[in-house]
Write a protein that holds these residues in place. Structure first.
Motif, PDB file in Angstrom:
ATOM      1  N   GLU A 340       0.836  -1.204   0.000  1.00 37.34           N
ATOM      2  CA  GLU A 340       0.000   0.000   0.000  1.00 37.34           C
ATOM      3  C   GLU A 340       0.872   1.256   0.000  1.00 37.34           C
ATOM      4  O   GLU A 340       1.900   1.319   0.675  1.00 37.34           O
ATOM      5  N   CYS A 342       0.357   4.038   1.376  1.00 42.13           N
ATOM      6  CA  CYS A 342       0.473   4.550   2.756  1.00 42.13           C
ATOM      7  C   CYS A 342       1.533   3.787   3.547  1.00 42.13           C
ATOM      8  O   CYS A 342       2.198   4.375   4.406  1.00 42.13           O
ATOM      9  N   TYR A 388      -3.424   2.334  -4.905  1.00 45.37           N
ATOM     10  CA  TYR A 388      -3.548   1.929  -3.496  1.00 45.37           C
ATOM     11  C   TYR A 388      -2.533   0.805  -3.285  1.00 45.37           C
ATOM     12  O   TYR A 388      -1.488   1.044  -2.696  1.00 45.37           O
ATOM     13  N   CYS A 408      -7.237   7.066   1.758  1.00 50.22           N
ATOM     14  CA  CYS A 408      -6.032   7.293   2.573  1.00 50.22           C
ATOM     15  C   CYS A 408      -4.801   7.539   1.707  1.00 50.22           C
ATOM     16  O   CYS A 408      -3.956   8.373   2.051  1.00 50.22           O
ATOM     17  N   CYS A 409      -4.670   6.797   0.594  1.00 48.30           N
ATOM     18  CA  CYS A 409      -3.419   6.872  -0.176  1.00 48.30           C
ATOM     19  C   CYS A 409      -3.241   8.210  -0.898  1.00 48.30           C
ATOM     20  O   CYS A 409      -2.199   8.845  -0.735  1.00 48.30           O
TER      21      CYS A 409
HETATM   22 ZN   LIG Z   1      -3.559   4.074   1.968  1.00 50.01          ZN
END
Ligand SMILES: [Zn+2]
Length: 803
Positions: A340, A342, A388, A408-409
């Motif tokens: 991912e 993130c 992602y 989120c990413c």
């Molecule tokens: Zn993420």
């Protein structure tokens, strides 16, 4: 918002902070301090344009998705500016807004923008209105309470905080709020968001603690956020609260969110990779500030566990999608690699902190590898499309998206990219560390001495670097110039990957034009002298194209090599190679590499070598076709020319390739299915799995559908005589959502009528094996399998053969 009173002392410590690097802070912190990105002005052609694109493209579109998706409206409703129900899917959607404010704040420091500044003011005003009187801030609950509790997310409980260790994400949102608040305060000097954060943190501090709420954060990040708030305010209670949240984890929770052991007893990286790296970063912060040896020991053990068995050659971490996280050591499938975006950013945070603790270049080796590969792959060259997961192999099923329901990413990219110049330099009161080679003009403070530093580099394509210093009237300090592991003979720290040869050029160094052979200590060339204005260091790093081999316990990389030049990992991608087929390629083991620059892909450097395609024959052997040129591009730049095949680990043995299919009946058919997805070509690609949960080869699935009938159908060009079917089921239990089906049957089309075939023995539904079915021969124009999905689970198919 009520006005809060702050003691004079606090304001003065904030002023020190806003003046830039807090290296003069009297409180204990990291022994090495980063030179903040605000003191580093990039002048290079690689990162500077990306940071500009982040400001002009990524941040505006990220805010516009926050507007159109309802994320900002959630604050407006909670704040009484609008009416309605919670507008978005997840209770953590507030966090995206905070992350983009953080990124926008950083961005304002490089690209002042009054319009953006005033947009942030309005947004922060809305956030302030959404905050409840006692400081609580979580738009989902506030909006639900306006509707008598209706619309409260199923992840949140009736009472505040109760389900945070499971899924409510109340503290997760706040962690990002605190990070954003400190960033906005540092960028603008305005206290607006900082006041909201402090009011929130004071409530958290009042509600949580020994004898009060003892719930640990389900998704970590508040630990890092509280440490930043502590640094900004000088209030130790926030530091203590961060440590409290770490110390109450474990030992009886889930490995998924690293609560299976007390943090000081943790030895290995487990569970969700983003939560993990955020937590390890928080532990590092406390270890540095409080000189906590037990914390330090835990993250040292965990770092080794990652680099010795759980990191990809691209720097990506988190191999599996089911837990969005770590698998067992050496389980590093390429096509299904989760990696991912993130998690890459989280691992950069973690490794940077370890460097600041120890001053060892091996941490920057990981940081640099992740930065140029797995992190950078997360955003398109156009800066408006995002990955992602960042897989290392594709059959065309992967494509960057404009935005995600769970965003989120992209929001992490928006806040990380503007801060990249802050990773170039670091200082102690007598040392200047040069970690990354990116052209820039900077001012650093070593002890009490201000030093101008200029770097000229053509990185990552060129290995020549010139660093000049201007310490005014002169100054004694030590330059620690990083000599990357890859410039010696280390593909990546740990022994998971190594170069397949020892033929590396060495680095060379000159000071003021004279060759200088330095002592190399912990990955740094150490140059100590009384520096004068205009003094120059010339470093030349060997940019040889090198082949990398993986530990043989990494099953997916056996018989394959990866190609690395400097920190950059290369891949083969469909537009550059012949028919667009990549996965069937075998590269020549002994062929040479040449490099050239191409106008496409932003003038990127590419590598040329040679190889051959492989093909299955009808009798089951593999034939190798004529030799052809093979082009490799930087991995991070793949998927900018549309979806298609891509491969990082290149087979050097035909057994390791995925040969082109033989012209079987199934292969010559047109495939249809009850649910059409990009994965449909998997069913007749003749690539067999090792078992029913083999994530290294592609499969077709009906997830999230369950509890009804589905089908896959082959339409023949002309009627075929068939008498046998072989199907291999996908089943990613116990964690995933697919299982072998309850039952299934084969039908064939004759005229306009579908009829069941007459099987010679009952249908089998077996995991981890071919399910072969012989039936009375029929002449058919099409054939289909009808599949009954289990009540609670979906199902999928790797391969379906008809003979
Ligand atoms: Zn993420």
């Amino acid at each position: 918002m009520k006005k809060l009173y702050y003691p004079i002392l606090l304001i003065s410590s904030l002023l020190i902070l806003v003046s830039g690097c807090n290296q003069n802070a009297t409180v204990a912190d990291y022994p090495i301090q980063p030179v903040p990105f605000t003191s580093v002005k990039l002048t290079d052609n690689f990162w500077a344009p990306r940071i500009r694109n982040n400001a002009t493209v990524t941040i505006p579109i990220a805010f516009s998705y926050c507007e159109s998706s309802g994320r900002i409206k959630n604050f407006e409703i909670a704040g009484g500016l609008d009416t309605g129900r919670f507008q978005t899917i997840y209770p953590f959607d507030d966090s995206d807004v905070y992350k983009i404010i953080e990124g926008a704040s950083y961005s304002l420091q490089t690209y002042p923008d009054p319009k953006l500044d005033s947009y942030l003011d309005t947004l922060i005003w809305k956030i302030g209105l959404a905050q409840e009187d006692d400081g609580y801030l979580y738009t989902n609950r506030t909006i639900a309470e306006m509707h008598g509790g209706k619309g409260l997310h199923e992840w949140a409980s009736k009472n505040r905080w109760e389900l945070d260790s499971v899924l409510s994400h109340e503290l997760y949102n706040l962690g990002h709020l605190y990070e954003a608040a400190v960033a906005h305060y540092q960028a603008t000097g305005k206290r607006t968001l900082l006041d909201i954060a402090i009011k929130s943190a004071d409530l958290v501090n009042k509600d949580f603690g020994i004898g009060k709420e003892m719930v640990y954060p389900g998704h970590q990040v508040i630990e890092m956020g509280l440490v930043k708030l502590y640094r900004a305010s000088g209030e130790k209670k926030y530091l203590d609260l961060a440590k409290f949240f770490l110390d109450i984890r474990g030992p009886n929770g889930e490995a998924y969110n690293q609560a299976n052991k007390k943090v000081i007893d943790q030895n290995v990286a487990v569970g969700h990779a983003v939560r993990a790296t955020y937590m390890y970063s928080g532990i590092a912060d406390i270890a540095a500030i409080e000189k906590n040896q037990a914390y330090l020991n835990a993250i040292t053990r965990i770092w080794e566990d990652i680099v010795y068995g759980k990191i990809y050659i691209t720097g990506g971490i988190g191999a599996t999608g089911g837990n969005e996280g770590f698998a067992d050591p050496f389980v590093l499938p390429n096509m299904s690699a989760y990696c991912e975006t993130c998690a890459s950013i989280g691992d950069i945070f973690f490794n940077h902190r370890l460097f600041l603790l120890h001053g060892d270049g091996k941490y920057i080796d990981i940081l640099e590898k992740t930065l140029y590969n797995s992190m950078l792959s997360g955003v398109s060259l156009s800066a408006d499309r995002f990955f992602y997961p960042n897989p290392l192999e594709s059959n065309g099923q992967h494509q960057r998206q404009a935005w995600f329901g769970c965003a989120c990413c992209p929001s992490n990219v928006a806040r990380f990219v503007p801060a990249i110049p802050g990773y170039i330099y670091a200082v102690t009161d007598k040392d200047l560390y040069v970690n990354l080679y990116i052209s820039n003009e900077s001012e650093v403070t070593i002890g009490s001495k201000k030093v101008k530093v200029t770097q000229k580099a053509g990185f990552p394509w060129d290995g020549k670097v010139e660093i000049s210093v201007d310490p005014g009237s002169g100054g004694n300090f030590t330059m620690k110039v990083r000599i990357p592991g890859w410039a010696h003979n280390e593909a990546l720290p740990g022994n998971l990957y190594k170069f397949d040869d020892q033929n590396y050029g060495n680095f060379s160094l000159a000071v003021n034009g004279k060759p200088f052979i330095p002592e190399v200590l912990n990955g740094y060339a150490v140059i100590e002298r009384n520096w004068k204005p205009g003094d120059k260091i010339n470093l030349e790093l060997p940019m040889t194209v090198r082949k990398v081999v993986a530990d043989t316990r990494v099953r997916d990389d056996i018989g394959k090599v990866a190609v690395q030049r400097g920190p950059v990992i290369f891949c083969a991608e469909w537009p550059d190679n012949n028919t667009g087929n990549i996965l069937d390629l075998v590269v020549d083991k002994n062929s040479d590499f040449s490099t050239e620059f191409v106008p496409s892909l932003e003038g990127s450097l590419i590598i040329k070598t040679s190889g051959s395609q492989t093909r299955k024959t009808l009798n089951g052997t593999i034939e190798t076709l004529e030799k052809e040129p093979v082009t490799l591009i930087p991995y991070a730049f793949w998927n900018n020319r549309g979806p298609g095949q891509m491969m990082v680990w290149l087979p050097i043995a035909s057994e390791a390739a995925k040969p082109l299919p033989a012209p079987t009946i199934a292969f010559r058919s047109k495939v249809r299915a009850s649910k059409v997805t990009k994965a449909l070509p998997a069913v007749n690609d003749q690539i067999e799995p090792v078992n029913s949960s083999d994530h290294s080869v592609s499969y077709y699935h009906w997830w999230p559908d369950k509890d009804h009938w589905e089908y896959i159908q082959y339409d023949f060009e002309k009627p075929e005589l068939i008498s046998k079917s072989k199907v291999y089921w996908f089943d990613d239990g116990p964690d995933g959502g697919c299982r072998i089906p309850d039952e299934w049957e084969i039908l064939y089309l004759t005229g306009n009528t579908w009829k069941p075939v007459k099987v010679k023995s009952p249908y089998k539904v077996t995991k981890d094996a071919w399910n072969s079915t012989d039936f009375v021969p029929v002449e058919a124009s099409a054939v289909k399998i009808k599949v009954k999905l289990k009540k609670e689970f979906s199902s999928g198919v790797y391969e379906w053969i008809v003979e």
